[in-house]
Design an enzyme around this catalytic site. Structure first.
Site, PDB file in Angstrom:
ATOM      1  N   HIS A 201       0.815  -1.217   0.000  1.00  0.00           N
ATOM      2  CA  HIS A 201       0.000   0.000   0.000  1.00  0.00           C
ATOM      3  C   HIS A 201       0.841   1.256   0.000  1.00  0.00           C
ATOM      4  O   HIS A 201       0.413   2.310  -0.438  1.00  0.00           O
ATOM      5  CB  HIS A 201      -1.025  -0.046   1.130  1.00  0.00           C
ATOM      6  CG  HIS A 201      -2.148  -0.947   0.760  1.00  0.00           C
ATOM      7  ND1 HIS A 201      -2.182  -2.268   1.121  1.00  0.00           N
ATOM      8  CD2 HIS A 201      -3.223  -0.748  -0.044  1.00  0.00           C
ATOM      9  CE1 HIS A 201      -3.245  -2.840   0.588  1.00  0.00           C
ATOM     10  NE2 HIS A 201      -3.894  -1.943  -0.120  1.00  0.00           N
ATOM     11  N   ARG A 308     -10.415   3.869  -1.747  1.00  0.00           N
ATOM     12  CA  ARG A 308      -9.955   3.082  -0.591  1.00  0.00           C
ATOM     13  C   ARG A 308     -10.252   3.876   0.678  1.00  0.00           C
ATOM     14  O   ARG A 308      -9.420   4.645   1.138  1.00  0.00           O
ATOM     15  CB  ARG A 308      -8.455   2.809  -0.702  1.00  0.00           C
ATOM     16  CG  ARG A 308      -8.070   1.842  -1.817  1.00  0.00           C
ATOM     17  CD  ARG A 308      -6.575   1.590  -1.803  1.00  0.00           C
ATOM     18  NE  ARG A 308      -6.182   0.430  -2.579  1.00  0.00           N
ATOM     19  CZ  ARG A 308      -5.694   0.488  -3.826  1.00  0.00           C
ATOM     20  NH1 ARG A 308      -5.545   1.637  -4.427  1.00  0.00           N
ATOM     21  NH2 ARG A 308      -5.357  -0.615  -4.460  1.00  0.00           N
ATOM     22  N   ARG A 344     -15.410   1.757  -1.707  1.00  0.00           N
ATOM     23  CA  ARG A 344     -15.151   0.444  -1.097  1.00  0.00           C
ATOM     24  C   ARG A 344     -15.236   0.602   0.416  1.00  0.00           C
ATOM     25  O   ARG A 344     -14.577   1.479   0.985  1.00  0.00           O
ATOM     26  CB  ARG A 344     -13.773  -0.062  -1.480  1.00  0.00           C
ATOM     27  CG  ARG A 344     -13.475  -1.352  -0.731  1.00  0.00           C
ATOM     28  CD  ARG A 344     -12.211  -1.985  -1.136  1.00  0.00           C
ATOM     29  NE  ARG A 344     -11.054  -1.291  -0.580  1.00  0.00           N
ATOM     30  CZ  ARG A 344      -9.799  -1.644  -0.867  1.00  0.00           C
ATOM     31  NH1 ARG A 344      -9.588  -2.622  -1.716  1.00  0.00           N
ATOM     32  NH2 ARG A 344      -8.801  -1.006  -0.342  1.00  0.00           N
ATOM     33  N   GLU A 443     -11.088 -11.072  -4.817  1.00  0.00           N
ATOM     34  CA  GLU A 443      -9.679 -10.942  -4.429  1.00  0.00           C
ATOM     35  C   GLU A 443      -9.107 -12.240  -3.872  1.00  0.00           C
ATOM     36  O   GLU A 443      -7.936 -12.304  -3.541  1.00  0.00           O
ATOM     37  CB  GLU A 443      -9.524  -9.869  -3.352  1.00  0.00           C
ATOM     38  CG  GLU A 443     -10.118  -8.535  -3.729  1.00  0.00           C
ATOM     39  CD  GLU A 443      -9.815  -7.485  -2.691  1.00  0.00           C
ATOM     40  OE1 GLU A 443      -8.766  -6.844  -2.796  1.00  0.00           O
ATOM     41  OE2 GLU A 443     -10.642  -7.315  -1.773  1.00  0.00           O
ATOM     42  N   ASN A 466      -4.289  -7.319  -6.935  1.00  0.00           N
ATOM     43  CA  ASN A 466      -3.169  -7.260  -5.981  1.00  0.00           C
ATOM     44  C   ASN A 466      -3.290  -8.397  -4.972  1.00  0.00           C
ATOM     45  O   ASN A 466      -2.327  -9.097  -4.681  1.00  0.00           O
ATOM     46  CB  ASN A 466      -3.160  -5.930  -5.227  1.00  0.00           C
ATOM     47  CG  ASN A 466      -3.126  -4.751  -6.167  1.00  0.00           C
ATOM     48  OD1 ASN A 466      -2.718  -4.892  -7.314  1.00  0.00           O
ATOM     49  ND2 ASN A 466      -3.561  -3.591  -5.708  1.00  0.00           N
ATOM     50  N   ASP A 467      -4.500  -8.545  -4.457  1.00  0.00           N
ATOM     51  CA  ASP A 467      -4.712  -9.622  -3.493  1.00  0.00           C
ATOM     52  C   ASP A 467      -4.951 -10.953  -4.186  1.00  0.00           C
ATOM     53  O   ASP A 467      -4.488 -11.997  -3.714  1.00  0.00           O
ATOM     54  CB  ASP A 467      -5.893  -9.295  -2.574  1.00  0.00           C
ATOM     55  CG  ASP A 467      -5.463  -8.355  -1.467  1.00  0.00           C
ATOM     56  OD1 ASP A 467      -4.392  -8.603  -0.875  1.00  0.00           O
ATOM     57  OD2 ASP A 467      -6.165  -7.365  -1.210  1.00  0.00           O
ATOM     58  N   ARG A 477       2.529  -9.842  -0.972  1.00  0.00           N
ATOM     59  CA  ARG A 477       2.654  -8.692  -1.876  1.00  0.00           C
ATOM     60  C   ARG A 477       3.595  -7.612  -1.356  1.00  0.00           C
ATOM     61  O   ARG A 477       3.967  -6.716  -2.097  1.00  0.00           O
ATOM     62  CB  ARG A 477       1.270  -8.101  -2.183  1.00  0.00           C
ATOM     63  CG  ARG A 477       0.530  -7.580  -0.975  1.00  0.00           C
ATOM     64  CD  ARG A 477      -0.933  -7.286  -1.282  1.00  0.00           C
ATOM     65  NE  ARG A 477      -1.156  -5.915  -1.694  1.00  0.00           N
ATOM     66  CZ  ARG A 477      -2.352  -5.370  -1.820  1.00  0.00           C
ATOM     67  NH1 ARG A 477      -3.444  -6.091  -1.628  1.00  0.00           N
ATOM     68  NH2 ARG A 477      -2.483  -4.127  -2.169  1.00  0.00           N
ATOM     69  N   CYS A 514      -9.597  -3.471 -10.592  1.00  0.00           N
ATOM     70  CA  CYS A 514      -9.060  -2.282  -9.932  1.00  0.00           C
ATOM     71  C   CYS A 514      -7.717  -2.546  -9.249  1.00  0.00           C
ATOM     72  O   CYS A 514      -7.199  -1.704  -8.554  1.00  0.00           O
ATOM     73  CB  CYS A 514     -10.065  -1.708  -8.937  1.00  0.00           C
ATOM     74  SG  CYS A 514     -10.487  -2.849  -7.625  1.00  0.00           S
TER      75      CYS A 514
END
Ligand code: PEP
Ligand code: MG
Length: 599
Positions: A201, A308, A344, A443, A466-467, A477, A514
């Protein structure tokens, strides 16, 4: 690094992982230097008493800093949350550590810094050999407290991100997303860290905030010192310390070219993201902070595909109220209108904001009480946020999206809570968008495999690669050591994506993506071919991806998606796609990935 004359000199080149494009040239500011360079010198016998007093003063100063921090923390979060600092204070009171250092100063006529460093090293190694994982972890407490006393001995005081001067490249072992956000406001030129991966992040933050960044450099904190000159290339991951003139001239030129390329790209801002054969894809932006809205609009986003919201918690210890959620979402809805914004619900946990929220320390936070799991457990916090979002939905086009759904039960529970909040608003006579769309993020591999079930009960799906990649390939990650295994081109990842799109389209709902993969031009043609309806990315990437879309044919994209079925390894798929993309878009996908390569 100093040469024999004590002067800094000699260009040093390092290579890490470029996570946020752009070139920064400027002086280094070392934010956190745990491995202080401690030298040994002999303290004359007549002065050992004073040396011991100096050491005790540093211990006392450390204790009073900790007590002050502890009081502040207790005021903000309650007594239960001060246990880490309590443990540090206990270590300070522990006679063993203090006596060990004092003994060494006396016996060996050593200076305090050196004696302390030796004592800390031997405590650390004793702790790290313990079987109990909790006790083993205490080694880092010993290290922390040791650094604090050392800073006080060296007269460096407390370190604060807020002390970073403007116009520097920040060098640190690691940075939290909170540190990163704070630094923007201080106008740093870039940052370089020892650890981290492309989809941590902190990296995502850097991209959103348009700060060039390179992570995973492993040794940058060891070789760089405050005041050194540095060149940082956030695209290729290259870093040069004390560069020679030739390197500076080369990078100044590259920076100029990079900036010109950016200006060219911005001309695409208002043109549609449409292929040569008339296929339209939706390009939206990801955002973390309200400050990004102007940049999102400037780069031509058709909406917000991912807000986010957990970043609302930056620099605060208390939970936002319903009114705050309402005001934040209303401001966003109005600023983006008539475009839609996908909110989200918070994804707390994992590598985000564990310290701000009262969450237990977990062995595997990525597999722990994160995102929707945390929200379903803490229903009060969740419902407060849902109420704020719903209230704001009368002021623009908002959508709600739930993160880290792993099966239908979780989705149903989340939707049930949403219905309860709606009923409550009805009772209170507060209006909201009764047709507000609700989506699930895909995810986890489990969600990808039951995407058909989920599609039956939502308005849209959004793939969080990403996840999804992290969990599908078992690759952390944020861990630079396994970053080379983090492969979006892995056939398993592509199969999961294909399945999600196919089953969602069979049920007539759109699929967005996304994760960072959506903002990387290298994947654009393939993603079009796989049928993704909407790509959401950091604002900077929007015109880059649009450029590729506008020069593509849907037919070619579908051909590419079909062709990769023939390959069995990530390497083969990657080579195939790279070759095709370089041939089709020689101006945008260059040999070394410069200009367009974002992740
Ligand atoms: C993702 O996982 O791809 C995603 C978009 O969510 P985040 O990066 O915030 O976990
Ligand atoms: Mg995610």
């Amino acid at each position: 690094m100093k040469n024999e004359n004590g002067a800094r000199g000699g260009q040093i080149g390092l290579i890490g992982i470029g996570v946020s494009p752009g070139i920064a040239i400027g002086p280094v500011f070392c934010l956190e230097k745990r491995d202080f360079k401690v030298r040994r010198y002999v303290v004359p016998a007549t002065e050992t008493k004073e040396e011991i007093r100096r050491f005790r003063r540093a211990v006392a100063a450390s204790a009073s800093q900790l007590r002050r921090l502890n009081r502040k923390l207790a005021r903000k979060m309650g007594k239960d949350h001060t246990y880490i600092l309590d443990a540090h204070l206990m270590l300070l009171r522990d006679r063993m550590l203090i006596d060990e250092v004092v003994g060494m100063i006396r016996r060996e006529q050593a200076n305090s810094e050196w004696a302390l460093q030796r004592a800390i090293d031997s405590f650390k190694s004793a702790f790290s050999k313990l079987e109990d994982p909790y006790l083993r972890e205490r080694a880092s407490d010993v290290e922390d407290i040791g650094s604090r006393i050392l800073r006080n001995l060296l007269g460096e005081g407390e370190e604060r991100v807020s002390g970073v001067p403007p116009g520097v490249i920040v060098v640190a072992r690691d940075l939290s997303p909170t540190d990163t956000a704070q630094m923007v406001r201080q106008q740093v030129l870039g940052f370089a860290t020892d650890v981290g991966g492309k989809t941590s992040h902190t990296a995502i933050m850097a991209r959103s905030l348009e700060i060039p960044a390179t992570v995973g450099l492993e040794t940058v904190t060891r070789v760089a010192e405050t005041g050194d000159a540095m060149i940082l290339d956030g695209t290729t991951g290259e870093v040069f310390l004390n560069p020679v003139e030739e390197t500076v001239a080369k990078y100044r030129e590259l920076r100029r070219r990079y900036q010109r390329y950016e200006v060219e790209l911005l001309k695409l801002k208002d043109l549609p993201a449409e292929t040569l054969d008339g296929y339209r894809v939706n390009l939206e932006a990801n955002m973390e902070l309200q400050e990004e809205v102007p940049s999102v609009l400037e780069h031509g986003a058709e909406g917000i595909g991912l807000y986010r919201t957990e970043f609302i918690y930056l620099n605060r210890a208390d939970m936002p109220t319903e009114e705050e959620h309402f005001l934040i979402c209303r401001r966003l809805a109005e600023a983006i209108n008539p475009r839609p914004a996908t909110i989200r619900t918070f994804d707390l946990g994992g590598d985000k904001f564990l310290s701000q929220v009262s969450m237990a320390k977990e062995m595997n936070p990525a597999l722990g009480l994160r995102a929707i799991r945390f929200c379903l457990r803490e229903s009060g916090i969740f419902k407060t946020q849902l109420a704020g979002i719903l209230r704001a939905s009368s002021y623009g086009r908002l959508r709600i999206m739930f993160p880290l759904i792993s099966e239908l039960t979780e989705l149903r529970q989340a939707k049930e809570m949403l219905e309860e909040v709606k009923a409550d608003l009805d009772r209170r006579g507060i209006p909201y968008d009764r047709k507000i769309q609700v989506g699930a993020m895909i995810e986890t591999p489990s969600a990808a495999l039951v995407a058909d079930h989920l599609s039956d009960e939502v308005d849209f799906l959004s793939i969080g690669t990403n996840d999804l990649i992290q969990y599908a390939l078992a690759i952390d990650r944020v861990n630079e050591h396994v970053a080379y295994l983090y492969r979006p081109f892995h056939p398993a990842v592509l199969r999961l994506i294909r399945n999600i799109v196919d089953v969602a389209h069979d049920r007539g709902i759109p699929v967005s993506m996304c994760g960072e993969m959506a903002g990387e031009p290298m994947y654009t043609l393939l993603l079009l071919g796989l049928g993704i309806d909407s790509l959401s990315m950091n604002a900077l990437a929007l015109p880059r991806v649009k450029k590729i879309v506008r020069a593509s044919r849907l037919e070619d994209a579908r051909e590419m998606a079909a062709a990769i079925e023939e390959f069995r390894t990530a390497y083969d798929i990657e080579e195939f796609v790279k070759k095709q993309m370089r041939e089709k878009f020689p101006d945008d996908i260059t040999e070394d990935g410069r200009q367009v390569c974002l992740i």
